[in-house]
Design a protein around this motif. Structure first.
Motif, PDB file in Angstrom:
ATOM      1  N   LYS A 123       0.825  -1.207   0.000  1.00 44.91           N
ATOM      2  CA  LYS A 123       0.000   0.000   0.000  1.00 44.91           C
ATOM      3  C   LYS A 123       0.861   1.259   0.000  1.00 44.91           C
ATOM      4  O   LYS A 123       0.712   2.151  -0.857  1.00 44.91           O
ATOM      5  CB  LYS A 123      -0.923  -0.024   1.215  1.00 44.91           C
ATOM      6  CG  LYS A 123      -1.661   1.276   1.512  1.00 44.91           C
ATOM      7  CD  LYS A 123      -2.621   1.654   0.403  1.00 44.91           C
ATOM      8  CE  LYS A 123      -3.404   2.915   0.782  1.00 44.91           C
ATOM      9  NZ  LYS A 123      -4.246   3.389  -0.350  1.00 44.91           N
ATOM     10  N   ARG A 126       3.238   1.486  -3.179  1.00 44.19           N
ATOM     11  CA  ARG A 126       2.534   1.894  -4.406  1.00 44.19           C
ATOM     12  C   ARG A 126       2.141   3.360  -4.346  1.00 44.19           C
ATOM     13  O   ARG A 126       2.253   4.083  -5.354  1.00 44.19           O
ATOM     14  CB  ARG A 126       1.290   1.017  -4.602  1.00 44.19           C
ATOM     15  CG  ARG A 126       0.488   1.342  -5.849  1.00 44.19           C
ATOM     16  CD  ARG A 126      -0.637   0.340  -6.037  1.00 44.19           C
ATOM     17  NE  ARG A 126      -1.548   0.312  -4.905  1.00 44.19           N
ATOM     18  CZ  ARG A 126      -2.618   1.123  -4.777  1.00 44.19           C
ATOM     19  NH1 ARG A 126      -2.877   2.012  -5.709  1.00 44.19           N
ATOM     20  NH2 ARG A 126      -3.405   1.012  -3.730  1.00 44.19           N
ATOM     21  N   ASP A 127       1.684   3.824  -3.185  1.00 47.94           N
ATOM     22  CA  ASP A 127       1.304   5.232  -3.050  1.00 47.94           C
ATOM     23  C   ASP A 127       2.504   6.146  -3.251  1.00 47.94           C
ATOM     24  O   ASP A 127       2.385   7.222  -3.864  1.00 47.94           O
ATOM     25  CB  ASP A 127       0.694   5.476  -1.662  1.00 47.94           C
ATOM     26  CG  ASP A 127      -0.702   4.876  -1.532  1.00 47.94           C
ATOM     27  OD1 ASP A 127      -1.271   4.493  -2.558  1.00 47.94           O
ATOM     28  OD2 ASP A 127      -1.205   4.794  -0.391  1.00 47.94           O
ATOM     29  N   ARG A 128       3.681   5.738  -2.742  1.00 47.87           N
ATOM     30  CA  ARG A 128       4.883   6.552  -2.928  1.00 47.87           C
ATOM     31  C   ARG A 128       5.252   6.655  -4.413  1.00 47.87           C
ATOM     32  O   ARG A 128       5.633   7.731  -4.904  1.00 47.87           O
ATOM     33  CB  ARG A 128       6.032   5.930  -2.133  1.00 47.87           C
ATOM     34  CG  ARG A 128       7.295   6.769  -2.069  1.00 47.87           C
ATOM     35  CD  ARG A 128       7.122   7.958  -1.136  1.00 47.87           C
ATOM     36  NE  ARG A 128       6.751   7.507   0.201  1.00 47.87           N
ATOM     37  CZ  ARG A 128       7.626   7.102   1.141  1.00 47.87           C
ATOM     38  NH1 ARG A 128       8.924   7.064   0.841  1.00 47.87           N
ATOM     39  NH2 ARG A 128       7.222   6.756   2.333  1.00 47.87           N
ATOM     40  N   CYS A 130       3.152   6.353  -6.920  1.00 47.68           N
ATOM     41  CA  CYS A 130       2.118   7.151  -7.587  1.00 47.68           C
ATOM     42  C   CYS A 130       2.292   8.642  -7.318  1.00 47.68           C
ATOM     43  O   CYS A 130       2.002   9.476  -8.187  1.00 47.68           O
ATOM     44  CB  CYS A 130       0.738   6.685  -7.121  1.00 47.68           C
ATOM     45  SG  CYS A 130       0.226   5.109  -7.847  1.00 47.68           S
ATOM     46  N   GLU A 131       2.768   9.000  -6.124  1.00 50.06           N
ATOM     47  CA  GLU A 131       3.044  10.412  -5.841  1.00 50.06           C
ATOM     48  C   GLU A 131       4.083  10.957  -6.806  1.00 50.06           C
ATOM     49  O   GLU A 131       3.963  12.085  -7.306  1.00 50.06           O
ATOM     50  CB  GLU A 131       3.529  10.565  -4.394  1.00 50.06           C
ATOM     51  CG  GLU A 131       2.444  10.375  -3.352  1.00 50.06           C
ATOM     52  CD  GLU A 131       2.996  10.430  -1.939  1.00 50.06           C
ATOM     53  OE1 GLU A 131       4.219  10.696  -1.786  1.00 50.06           O
ATOM     54  OE2 GLU A 131       2.232  10.200  -0.990  1.00 50.06           O
ATOM     55  N   CYS A 143      -3.075   7.850 -11.037  1.00 51.29           N
ATOM     56  CA  CYS A 143      -1.840   7.096 -11.264  1.00 51.29           C
ATOM     57  C   CYS A 143      -1.980   6.127 -12.438  1.00 51.29           C
ATOM     58  O   CYS A 143      -1.034   5.936 -13.208  1.00 51.29           O
ATOM     59  CB  CYS A 143      -1.470   6.333  -9.997  1.00 51.29           C
ATOM     60  SG  CYS A 143       0.184   5.605 -10.025  1.00 51.29           S
ATOM     61  N   TYR A 161       0.627  -0.087 -12.679  1.00 53.11           N
ATOM     62  CA  TYR A 161      -0.339   0.201 -11.611  1.00 53.11           C
ATOM     63  C   TYR A 161      -1.299  -0.965 -11.413  1.00 53.11           C
ATOM     64  O   TYR A 161      -1.593  -1.348 -10.272  1.00 53.11           O
ATOM     65  CB  TYR A 161      -1.120   1.478 -11.949  1.00 53.11           C
ATOM     66  CG  TYR A 161      -2.155   1.833 -10.906  1.00 53.11           C
ATOM     67  CD1 TYR A 161      -1.798   2.559  -9.772  1.00 53.11           C
ATOM     68  CD2 TYR A 161      -3.479   1.426 -11.041  1.00 53.11           C
ATOM     69  CE1 TYR A 161      -2.742   2.872  -8.798  1.00 53.11           C
ATOM     70  CE2 TYR A 161      -4.429   1.734 -10.082  1.00 53.11           C
ATOM     71  CZ  TYR A 161      -4.062   2.456  -8.965  1.00 53.11           C
ATOM     72  OH  TYR A 161      -4.992   2.755  -8.003  1.00 53.11           O
ATOM     73  N   HIS A 165      -1.663  -2.976  -7.967  1.00 53.65           N
ATOM     74  CA  HIS A 165      -2.979  -2.928  -7.326  1.00 53.65           C
ATOM     75  C   HIS A 165      -3.537  -4.342  -7.132  1.00 53.65           C
ATOM     76  O   HIS A 165      -4.119  -4.646  -6.081  1.00 53.65           O
ATOM     77  CB  HIS A 165      -3.937  -2.101  -8.178  1.00 53.65           C
ATOM     78  CG  HIS A 165      -5.318  -1.986  -7.613  1.00 53.65           C
ATOM     79  ND1 HIS A 165      -5.596  -1.251  -6.485  1.00 53.65           N
ATOM     80  CD2 HIS A 165      -6.498  -2.541  -8.010  1.00 53.65           C
ATOM     81  CE1 HIS A 165      -6.889  -1.340  -6.204  1.00 53.65           C
ATOM     82  NE2 HIS A 165      -7.454  -2.119  -7.119  1.00 53.65           N
TER      83      HIS A 165
END
Length: 220
Positions: A123, A126-128, A130-131, A143, A161, A165
């Motif tokens: 989590k 992946r968020d890092r 996408c940032e 993203c 992605y 995901h």
């Protein structure tokens, strides 16, 4: 001999956990292959002209750790399925001793801990990533839109992605399935304890159940 309903439900959850483990490991491994073996969790990208390219990636051991946990869970679930199918079809005698159910609860606790850790890694990682994609990419608001953008050769970001995901979703489904498995094992453990208590009560002789005090006097 037919398997108990709770055990059947537990085996169905084992099958689900096996599939989830394979999905996580496969998605993460393919994602690494698309980026020449790089682990893109916690990674960053930048634009080289009009193409995305990798500026920094995390240690491959992070992806290997997540994949290894998923594979271990899948192997355990597959082995458990084979064992109970063999026991029910060949031996015909399905019995779960209390000590093995206690061991199953320990295994549930261990897997729940590691699945929670791997879920958080996927989590946050992946968020890092996408940032970084949203910061560098022009006219990108989500993203997954970066999957349709050009990536510098030989990188393949067409499904980065989606694969990350899918891996994360499979881990969380796996986690919640193991929570249900733990509850089922507790219920079966309680049922065995109650059954044994009734057997002990039924097997007690009248002299054993007769009160020690205030016994009626015998005629002289």
């Amino acid at each position: 001999m037919a398997l108990p309903r709770l055990l059947l439900l537990e085996l169905a959850l084992y099958a689900c956990c096996f599939i989830c483990g394979i999905i996580t490991a496969a998605s993460l491994t393919i994602s690494q292959g698309d980026f020449e073996g790089r682990c893109m969790l916690y990674g960053t990208v930048h634009l080289n002209g009009s193409d995305f390219t990798v500026s920094q990636s995390s240690s491959p051991s992070i992806c290997y750790f997540v994949s290894a946990i998923s594979v271990c869970v899948a192997i355990f679930c597959f082995s458990s399925l084979l064992y109970w199918v063999y026991t029910s079809c060949i031996d015909g005698d399905v019995k779960r001793e209390r000590i093995w159910m206690n061991l199953s609860l320990v295994v549930c606790g261990v897997f729940l801990f590691f699945l929670l850790v791997t879920g958080c890694i996927l989590k946050v990682g992946r968020d890092r990533l996408c940032e970084s994609v949203l910061h560098e990419g022009p006219n990108i608001t989500r993203c997954d839109e970066a999957q349709s953008k050009p990536w510098a050769k030989p990188l393949n970001g067409n499904s980065f992605y989606s694969r990350l995901h899918s891996a994360e979703t499979a881990v969380w489904v796996n986690f919640f399935c193991w929570m249900i498995i733990a509850v089922l094992v507790v219920l079966q453990r309680r049922g065995v304890s109650e059954y044994r208590s009734r057997e002990e009560d039924a097997g007690a002789s009248p002299s054993e159940t007769e009160p020690f005090f205030n016994r009626p006097g015998h005629p002289q």
